[in-house]
Design an enzyme around this catalytic site. Sequence first.
Site, PDB file in Angstrom:
ATOM      1  N   ARG A   1       6.263   6.431   4.431  1.00 23.04           N
ATOM      2  CA  ARG A   1       5.279   7.457   4.092  1.00 23.04           C
ATOM      3  C   ARG A   1       3.855   6.974   4.348  1.00 23.04           C
ATOM      4  O   ARG A   1       3.017   7.724   4.853  1.00 23.04           O
ATOM      5  CB  ARG A   1       5.441   7.873   2.617  1.00 23.04           C
ATOM      6  CG  ARG A   1       4.610   9.090   2.226  1.00 23.04           C
ATOM      7  CD  ARG A   1       4.880   9.490   0.783  1.00 23.04           C
ATOM      8  NE  ARG A   1       4.428   8.481  -0.151  1.00 23.04           N
ATOM      9  CZ  ARG A   1       3.153   8.354  -0.556  1.00 23.04           C
ATOM     10  NH1 ARG A   1       2.230   9.190  -0.097  1.00 23.04           N
ATOM     11  NH2 ARG A   1       2.821   7.428  -1.414  1.00 23.04           N
TER      12      ARG A   1
ATOM     13  N   ASP B   1      -1.717  -2.003  -4.429  1.00 19.00           N
ATOM     14  CA  ASP B   1      -2.043  -0.868  -5.296  1.00 19.00           C
ATOM     15  C   ASP B   1      -0.847  -0.519  -6.184  1.00 19.00           C
ATOM     16  O   ASP B   1      -0.808   0.535  -6.814  1.00 19.00           O
ATOM     17  CB  ASP B   1      -2.507   0.351  -4.492  1.00 19.00           C
ATOM     18  CG  ASP B   1      -1.446   0.899  -3.548  1.00 19.00           C
ATOM     19  OD1 ASP B   1      -0.319   0.358  -3.513  1.00 19.00           O
ATOM     20  OD2 ASP B   1      -1.740   1.880  -2.829  1.00 19.00           O
TER      21      ASP B   1
ATOM     22  N   LEU C   1       0.855  -1.188   0.000  1.00 19.00           N
ATOM     23  CA  LEU C   1       0.000   0.000   0.000  1.00 19.00           C
ATOM     24  C   LEU C   1       0.891   1.238   0.000  1.00 19.00           C
ATOM     25  O   LEU C   1       1.547   1.530   0.997  1.00 19.00           O
ATOM     26  CB  LEU C   1      -0.890  -0.015   1.249  1.00 19.00           C
ATOM     27  CG  LEU C   1      -1.802   1.192   1.494  1.00 19.00           C
ATOM     28  CD1 LEU C   1      -2.816   1.361   0.370  1.00 19.00           C
ATOM     29  CD2 LEU C   1      -2.521   1.035   2.840  1.00 19.00           C
ATOM     30  N   HIS C   2       0.931   1.947  -1.121  1.00 22.62           N
ATOM     31  CA  HIS C   2       1.796   3.121  -1.164  1.00 22.62           C
ATOM     32  C   HIS C   2       1.300   4.217  -2.096  1.00 22.62           C
ATOM     33  O   HIS C   2       1.753   5.356  -2.010  1.00 22.62           O
ATOM     34  CB  HIS C   2       3.202   2.712  -1.644  1.00 22.62           C
ATOM     35  CG  HIS C   2       3.261   2.456  -3.118  1.00 22.62           C
ATOM     36  ND1 HIS C   2       2.882   1.264  -3.680  1.00 22.62           N
ATOM     37  CD2 HIS C   2       3.640   3.259  -4.153  1.00 22.62           C
ATOM     38  CE1 HIS C   2       3.033   1.320  -4.986  1.00 22.62           C
ATOM     39  NE2 HIS C   2       3.485   2.518  -5.308  1.00 22.62           N
ATOM     40  N   ARG C   3       0.362   3.922  -2.965  1.00 19.44           N
ATOM     41  CA  ARG C   3      -0.008   4.889  -4.003  1.00 19.44           C
ATOM     42  C   ARG C   3      -0.708   6.097  -3.395  1.00 19.44           C
ATOM     43  O   ARG C   3      -1.588   5.966  -2.553  1.00 19.44           O
ATOM     44  CB  ARG C   3      -0.891   4.213  -5.044  1.00 19.44           C
ATOM     45  CG  ARG C   3      -1.053   5.017  -6.320  1.00 19.44           C
ATOM     46  CD  ARG C   3      -1.646   4.182  -7.436  1.00 19.44           C
ATOM     47  NE  ARG C   3      -0.715   3.155  -7.851  1.00 19.44           N
ATOM     48  CZ  ARG C   3       0.273   3.348  -8.717  1.00 19.44           C
ATOM     49  NH1 ARG C   3       0.452   4.545  -9.256  1.00 19.44           N
ATOM     50  NH2 ARG C   3       1.076   2.370  -9.051  1.00 19.44           N
TER      51      ARG C   3
END
Length: 380
Positions: A265, A303, A229-231
């Site tokens: 992040r 994602d 999960l990073h987008r």
Amino acid sequence: MGDCALGNGKKKGCLIFGAHFYQLGFVLKIFTIVGARPQFIKASVVSRAIKKSECIDEVVLHTGQHFDQNMSDVFFEQLNIPRPDVRLDVNGGSHGEMTGRMLIEIERAIKDYAPDRVLVYGDTNSTLAGALAAAKLHVPVAHVEAGLRSFNMNMPEEINRILTDQLSDLLCCPTDAAVQNLNNEGFDSKPAKVLKVGDVMQDSALLFSKFALPPQGLGGQSNYVLATLHRAENTDDIGRLSSIVQALNAIHKNVAEVILPLHPRTRAAISDQGLDLDVKIIDPVGYFEMLWLLRNCGLVLTDSGGVQKEAFFFGKPCVTMRDETEWVELIEVGANVLVGADRDAIIEHVQLNIGRIVKDELSLYGGGKASGEIVRHLQG
């Protein structure tokens, strides 16, 4: 047959592949531009194929776009990746600032090395800067992973890939869909060559899977859900992020263990929004560890763009938390499903697909032969 010479170096046995190729007695100097660890992994398999050619010399430039502590000496040695001949230190700042600084430095390097062709990969700022610098200096550009489209112009990657394709004269497409995208944009009537070569990511996954090793603290797990999960469209939108976190928690509690390598992040975004994420969180992993996680999981929930394909390479079903994907063929064959950030849809499709075996019956991505095809077309 004859000698191939570049500067003071010589190579034996250069073949002439056509009148449009280089003259007898000279090798083709390729200037490869990369800026992120995934690009090094992709470029490594092409570099291996280039080394087998008697007629190509390669110079590698690393822009420094992504600094990654996993890119240690061990990383280069184990993967047999050529160390960059040119290292820049361009990272941080806005997209425009980063691309502009790269453009200045890459232009200087191209003038210094005077290559016959520039080779770029994917859709990063390094990709666009390299293609733009080369085009302005009238150096032909080959683009690996050409023709990919998400049709979402809010993605910086979409802008980068569209512009890079327009600047390239040799477009190496991974899939039929990518070729069709370029034909739809009028490339079939342009002098540029549009070629389906397969996907170098599959070459990499097959070649380097023997190096797979478990992340620290793991080793016995299997049939878990591997999540990434990073987008920004998910992490910067509180509604989407909250829905995804709820889905992950429910899956971890009721379906299967969820293992989530969590980017700092994303971790900060979850904390800033006061969300409670109750899954097995681990630190970001290197390429070898990611291969192990992919090989041993029961399903991939992501994602990411590249991870969708990597799941397929290892025969794993994928549930993608995006509203669109560049890899439409995976949707068409039922290997992947798009669920956006819908909590219930995420849970439902994980339940339906976990443990299912995905087969590559159509050899969608070339079966691990893309790098050889790219080098063949570079030569001819």
